[in-house]
Each structure stands twice: as structure tokens, then as C-alpha cells.
Scaffold this active site. Structure first.
Site, PDB file in Angstrom:
ATOM      1  N   VAL A 463       0.832  -1.203   0.000  1.00 24.23           N
ATOM      2  CA  VAL A 463       0.000   0.000   0.000  1.00 24.23           C
ATOM      3  C   VAL A 463       0.863   1.249   0.000  1.00 24.23           C
ATOM      4  CG1 VAL A 463      -1.956  -1.093   1.144  1.00 24.23           C
ATOM      5  CG2 VAL A 463      -0.182  -0.026   2.523  1.00 24.23           C
ATOM      6  N   ASP A 464       0.380   2.269  -0.665  1.00 21.19           N
ATOM      7  CA  ASP A 464       1.011   3.578  -0.648  1.00 21.19           C
ATOM      8  C   ASP A 464       0.580   4.290   0.639  1.00 21.19           C
ATOM      9  OD1 ASP A 464       2.392   5.845  -1.508  1.00 21.19           O
ATOM     10  OD2 ASP A 464       0.601   6.681  -2.438  1.00 21.19           O
ATOM     11  N   LYS A 465       1.279   5.337   0.988  1.00 20.41           N
ATOM     12  CA  LYS A 465       0.910   6.113   2.175  1.00 20.41           C
ATOM     13  C   LYS A 465       0.033   7.300   1.810  1.00 20.41           C
ATOM     14  CE  LYS A 465       3.757   9.107   3.935  1.00 20.41           C
ATOM     15  NZ  LYS A 465       2.965  10.364   3.887  1.00 20.41           N
TER      16      LYS A 465
END
Length: 630
Positions: A463-465
Site C-alpha cells: 500500500v502507498d501512504k
């Protein structure tokens, strides 16, 4: 004995394809240079206007991405291994080929428009055919009694004829092509099944007396299959429309990506003169001036100036990145308040944005593994069905009851109709489209069809932040004021000189002031120092606000926080440290619950962020994510 030497490769200046001197279709001399072409069409275009394709040094210009040239390379969306120069149809599946070169605006897909029109008209004509054929199964619907003997068959014949021969024309073309090339596929059976069903029903409707008494229904009529031919054709058309519409939407996404690029660039000549030119005319090595607020037109390196560049198009991070001499910049990112002089390093299809676009274009032509399985199954299934129909005809003809050859014909037709794979043409594209549609509504972009199947066995989620686990918009998280100043006074003072700035941090500070009910006083003599901060006058006092390096350069004594993941904005009033505001990207309200639910479902969560390691670790710690790459 020496091996023959292969002639050197050259680039066709019109379409950009690699051609050899021996394999070139044509060549042309221009200003001392010999140019070679992949096709005579490219040669004719070049001879008509050489300046459009080469510059005075003989170097090829970057082509304008408006429409794909007729001599461009085309490929099949379902079989990417098929490549040819110029448009045509796929020798394997018969679908129209698409240009491999992605262009800014090719207009609507003509195949999609034509197929949609065929489907709509065919559906309108098929509905009454279906009602007439199946209406007898509903008690009380006696259409044959209402219309009179024979009229139901004639009406079905009239309505089905355009459906089969106009609506189903592409399937017959593809089916015939498959027989000619030996690449039997779904369309082979569709063409044979609908064609034979129509031919048999045509004879049964117009010459029913040619059939023996045993073929007659209780009312004396002969069973016809117009409904099967029409419904199968219409269902397969629906499958084609759904598939083409999915590709049309992807083409729209590609056009949107291309729209991110700048259309012009300000070229600085060697004599210092500056000229605005079309982006496709920019060459590697040229110097480009990028003024405040403009899009950076090319990939290159900063050789003069400094500014903050919004690279969210590439990284997703909302906070601009400071760029100084020697730093790399990317086309389609947005320059901040400073002015940059850039040396061009990559243009055209070598630029990062062009490579992203090409990746998306190739992804839309990818096949799901199940679709390839369906194609392989069709390769065996089609000849097996044809063999079964032929065998049925022979066995019934020689061993069946009299009239044996009539029975043979009817039963062989039944084999083809029953085996006609209308579901094969509808199920796979519809399932992919539904999955992609649900993903798109949830904000998920599926890079290729194979990912849909691979995802089913995934046990780790990357997942990206920014914008995924966080809001993607900076907010003031805390204020640390130094006496005699209060927090609200500090916020109002900094907001007064930041109010005119377009920097995301400035917007966060002004928003924080309004949320606290603080009305910033008017600022004057405001000056922005790119990469450092701002200064100005507020109520007669000199105010400086910026990063730690800015205050250090002015020899102002203050205390910094080096271990915080937040971005600090430090403030001095009349050269005396007054405090700091700390800004961060807040975690989404739903992030904690989502991460917990995914962990409970057995997924391992890994965060990959373009942000600093400190910022990423802080968010991961709050959410209970152990693996972080930043």
C-alpha cells in the site's frame, strides 16, 4: 568464406521504425543525407515536406502525436504477438488491429461505434423474433393463430435476415478468415452455427413441403431456428460491445495522461533569445526556461535557478520538492514560485510520461490467463464440433431411418447450433469488464487482465501512504510558540505573509488560522525565497517564516526538532525566534479499521512510500504496519 554483412539499421524519419538499407521500401536524398523508409507511404510524406520530419542537422524530429500514420505498426488487442505495418484484421481472431503508437487524440474507436450500432439494431429486431418463437410456451400467447398459418415463419425470416447478415457480418468475415488461415476460433463456430441455422430455417419457412411428414409439428409447420441464429448473433455482439467499451474507456485514460503534458516549451537559444515552440519540436540538449507556475515540458536537468516542484503526478506526494542546479526534473510536473533553466535530456517516447502512457496502452492489450485458456480450448473444441457434425451427417445418412439424408441434415445442424459458443464470446469479456468496473469505482486501477486472476491468490498487500492511508493534504498538527507570543498570534502572523502563496504548506497554514477562528492581519512587502520560505511586514514588524536552513542562514538562534516526521515551519519576528508550526499529512479515519480488517483476513501489509523514512515510519507505527519502504 565470410558471412554476409548485414546492412546497418536506420530510423524511418516519418514513423520512427527501424529499417535496414536492404529491407527499406524506399530511400531519399535530402540536404546531403540519405533517409530510408519502411513503406512507400512514409517516403511520399517525407518528400512532400522534409522539414516536418528532420532538422537541418539531419536528425529526426519527434513526430506530432495527433494520429497514427497509415504506415505505423499495428497489433491485435487480443493477440499482441500479431504485428504488421498499416491497419487490417488479426489473422488469428479476425478483430480489427490497433496502432501500437499511442496518440493524443485518435478520436472515437470506429470499431466500437460500428459494433454498438450493430448490437442495438440487432437487439431491436431479435426481440420480436424471440417472442414469436418462444411465445407458444406461455399459456394464452397463440401468435400463430393470430397471424395465420405460415406468417410467423415469414416475419421471423424478414427480421432475422438483417441480424444474421448485417449484424453478424464481422463474425462471418472472421470465421471465413479463420478457415482460410487454419486458425480455428470462436468465430468459426459462430459463423457456421448461425449460418447453417439460418439456411435450414430459410428452406423450412419458404418450402415446408420439401420436408417429410415426420418433421412436421402437430399444426403442420416445420420447426425453424431463426430465433437461435438471431439470439446467438445478438449475444455475441453484446460481448464484443462490452469488450470494446472497456478498451474505449482505457483509451480515454490514455488521452487524459497525454493531456498532462505541456503543449509548448520556451527554448533559450545560444544568443540568449527565447522562443516558444511546440513540444514535439524540442530536441535533446536544448535549454528550456520554465517560469513560475508553468508545467515543466521535458525531462531534464536544472542548470540554473531554484524552485519547489510539485511532483505529485509521479510520486503522489503533496509537498513540493526543492530543485537546485544539478537536480533532475520530469516533464508534466508543475514548477512553483521560482524560475528554472533546464537542459533537455529526454523527449518524445523516451520521456517518463510517454513511457507511462505506453505501459498503460500495452496493459489494455493484455489477456487474462483464463482468456488464453478459452482460446486454446476453442482451438480443439471447434474442429471437434465440426467433426462431430460431419460424423452425425454421415451416420444418419447411411444408417438412419428414411428419409435418412433429411434426418442427417437436421441433426448435423442441431449439433452446430447446440455447440455454438455464444457464452464463450460473452462470459470472459463481461467478467473482466465487471471486475474492472467495480475496481474503478473503488479507485483501483487494474494494470493488466492477468492481475485479476493473480489477485485471488495474493497474501501480501503493498500500500502507498499518501492519499491511501493518509488524506493526501497537509494539515497543521501542532503549534509551538515562544513567550510572549501565543499560539493563535503565531498562526495569524505566519498566515499573514503566507496568504498570497500557492505553496501547499502555505495553504495548510492559512486553513489552520481559519479553523481556529483567527483572522490574519494584512501583510506587506511579502517576498518569497524559493526553497527556503517567505518574509514580509506584519503590523510594522519584520516576519520571517521558513525551513530551518533559512533561519540558520540569517543567523537566528532557535531550537529545531530533527526526529519528528512532520515538516517544520519556523518563524522569527524582528529577528527573534517566535516559535514553529508543524505540518503533516493526517491519517484517514478509515485507515486503522481497514488495516486491522486486512490483517484479520490473513494479509501481510507492506507500506511503500515516496515520502521521507521518518514520515512513513510514523504513519506505519500508528497503523501497526511493520514493513516499511520509504
Amino acid at each position: 568464406m565470410h558471412a554476409p554483412t548485414e546492412s546497418p539499421a536506420h530510423i524511418d524519419p516519418v514513423c520512427g521504425m527501424s529499417v535496414t538499407e536492404d529491407g527499406a521500401a524506399a530511400s531519399h536524398q535530402h540536404e546531403g543525407h540519405t533517409f530510408y523508409f519502411c513503406g512507400k507511404g512514409c517516403a511520399a510524406k517525407f518528400q512532400a515536406n522534409p522539414a516536418q520530419y528532420v532538422d537541418p542537422s539531419g536528425q529526426r524530429k519527434t513526430p506530432k502525436p495527433e494520429t497514427a500514420p497509415s504506415d505505423a505498426e499495428y497489433t491485435c488487442p487480443m493477440h499482441p504477438e500479431i504485428n504488421q505495418v498499416g491497419p487490417g484484421s488479426c489473422p488469428i481472431c479476425g478483430m480489427d488491429l490497433e496502432p501500437k503508437i499511442v496518440t493524443a487524440d485518435n478520436g472515437p474507436n470506429p470499431e466500437y461505434i460500428a459494433m454498438r450500432r450493430r448490437f442495438v439494431i440487432s437487439a431491436v429486431l431479435t426481440i420480436p423474433v424471440f417472442v414469436l418463437s418462444m411465445g407458444e410456451m406461455v399459456p394464452g400467447l397463440t401468435f400463430k393463430e393470430w397471424l395465420g398459418f405460415g406468417w410467423s415463419e415469414i416475419i421471423q425470416l424478414v427480421l432475422t435476415t438483417p441480424v444474421v447478415f448485417w449484424g453478424g457480418k464481422p463474425f462471418f468475415q472472421r470465421g471465413i478468415a479463420s478457415l482460410r488461415t487454419g486458425n480455428l476460433n470462436m468465430f468459426t463456430l459462430i459463423a457456421m452455427g448461425t449460418g447453417v441455422a439460418y439456411a435450414y430455417s430459410f428452406v423450412a419457412a419458404l418450402w415446408p413441403d420439401r420436408f417429410p411428414e415426420v418433421f412436421r409439428m402437430p399444426d403442420g409447420s416445420i420447426a425453424i431456428y431463426f430465433e437461435a441464429a438471431a439470439v446467438i448473433t445478438t449475444l455475441v455482439l453484446l460481448g464484443q460491445v462490452l469488450e470494446l467499451r472497456a478498451r474505449e474507456r482505457t483509451a480515454g485514460a490514455i488521452a487524459a495522461l497525454l493531456g498532462l503534458a505541456a503543449k509548448t516549451a520556451r527554448v533559450v537559444e545560444k544568443d540568449g533569445h527565447e522562443t516558444d515552440v511546440q513540444i514535439e519540436d524540442v530536441q535533446v540538449g536544448q535549454q528550456i526556461r520554465v517560469r513560475a507556475g508553468e508545467k515543466i515540458p521535458v525531462d531534464g536537468k536544472v542548470i540554473e535557478g531554484q524552485s519547489a516542484v510539485d511532483e505529485s503526478m509521479i510520486t503522489g506526494e503533496p509537498i513540493p520538492v526543492e530543485k537546485l542546479s544539478g537536480d533532475e526534473v520530469t516533464g508534466a510536473t508543475i514548477n512553483g514560485n521560482g524560475t528554472l533553466l533546464i537542459r533537455t535530456e529526454r523527449v518524445g517516447e523516451d520521456a517518463l510520461l510517454a513511457q507511462i502512457v505506453q505501459t498503460v496502452a500495452e496493459a489494455q492489450r493484455s489477456q487474462a490467463p483464463i482468456q488464453r485458456v478459452a482460446d486454446r480450448v476453442a482451438g480443439y473444441f471447434v474442429p471437434a464440433v465440426i467433426g462431430a457434425a460431419v460424423l452425425t451427417f454421415i451416420v444418419w445418412g447411411f444408417a438412419g431411418p428414411e428419409p435418412s439424408w433429411v434426418y442427417a441434415m437436421v441433426n448435423s445442424v442441431a449439433v452446430l447450433i447446440v455447440a455454438c459458443p455464444c457464452a464463450l464470446g460473452l462470459a470472459t469479456p463481461m467478467s473482466i469488464m465487471v471486475a474492472a468496473g467495480h475496481g474503478a469505482r473503488a479507485g483501483v486501477l487494474i494494470r493488466e487482465a492477468k492481475a485479476l486472476e493473480t489477485l485471488a491468490g495474493a497474501d501480501t498487500l503493498l500500500v502507498d501512504k499518501t492519499g491511501t492511508l493518509t488524506e493526501g493534504k497537509p494539515e497543521v498538527t501542532r503549534v509551538v510558540s515562544v513567550s510572549p507570543h501565543t499560539d493563535d498570534e503565531l498562526i495569524g502572523t505566519i498566515a499573514a505573509i503566507e496568504a498570497s502563496s500557492t505553496h501547499p504548506l502555505a495553504a495548510a497554514i492559512v486553513a489552520a488560522a481559519h479553523s481556529r477562528g483567527v483572522h490574519p492581519p494584512a501583510g506587506s512587502e511579502v517576498e518569497t525565497i524559493p526553497g527556503k520560505g517567505v518574509s514580509g511586514k506584519v503590523n510594522g514588524h519584520t516576519v520571517i517564516a521558513g525551513n530551518a536552513a533559512y533561519l540558520e542562514s540569517l543567523e537566528i538562534q532557535f531550537t529545531t526538532e530533527t526526529d519528528t516526521p512532520e515538516t517544520g515551519v519556523y518563524c522569527a519576528i524582528d529577528r527573534q525566534y517566535a516559535g514553529a508550526m508543524f505540518i503533516a499529512d493526517p491519517i484517514r479515519d478509515t485507515a486503522r479499521e481497514s488495516v486491522r480488517a486486512l490483517k484479520d483476513a490473513g494479509f501481510s501489509i507492506v507500506m511503500a512510500s515516496g515520502d521521507t523514512h521518518a514520515a512513513a515510519k510514523a504513519v506505519a507505527a500508528e497503523l501497526g504496519i511493520d514493513a516499511v519502504h520509504a
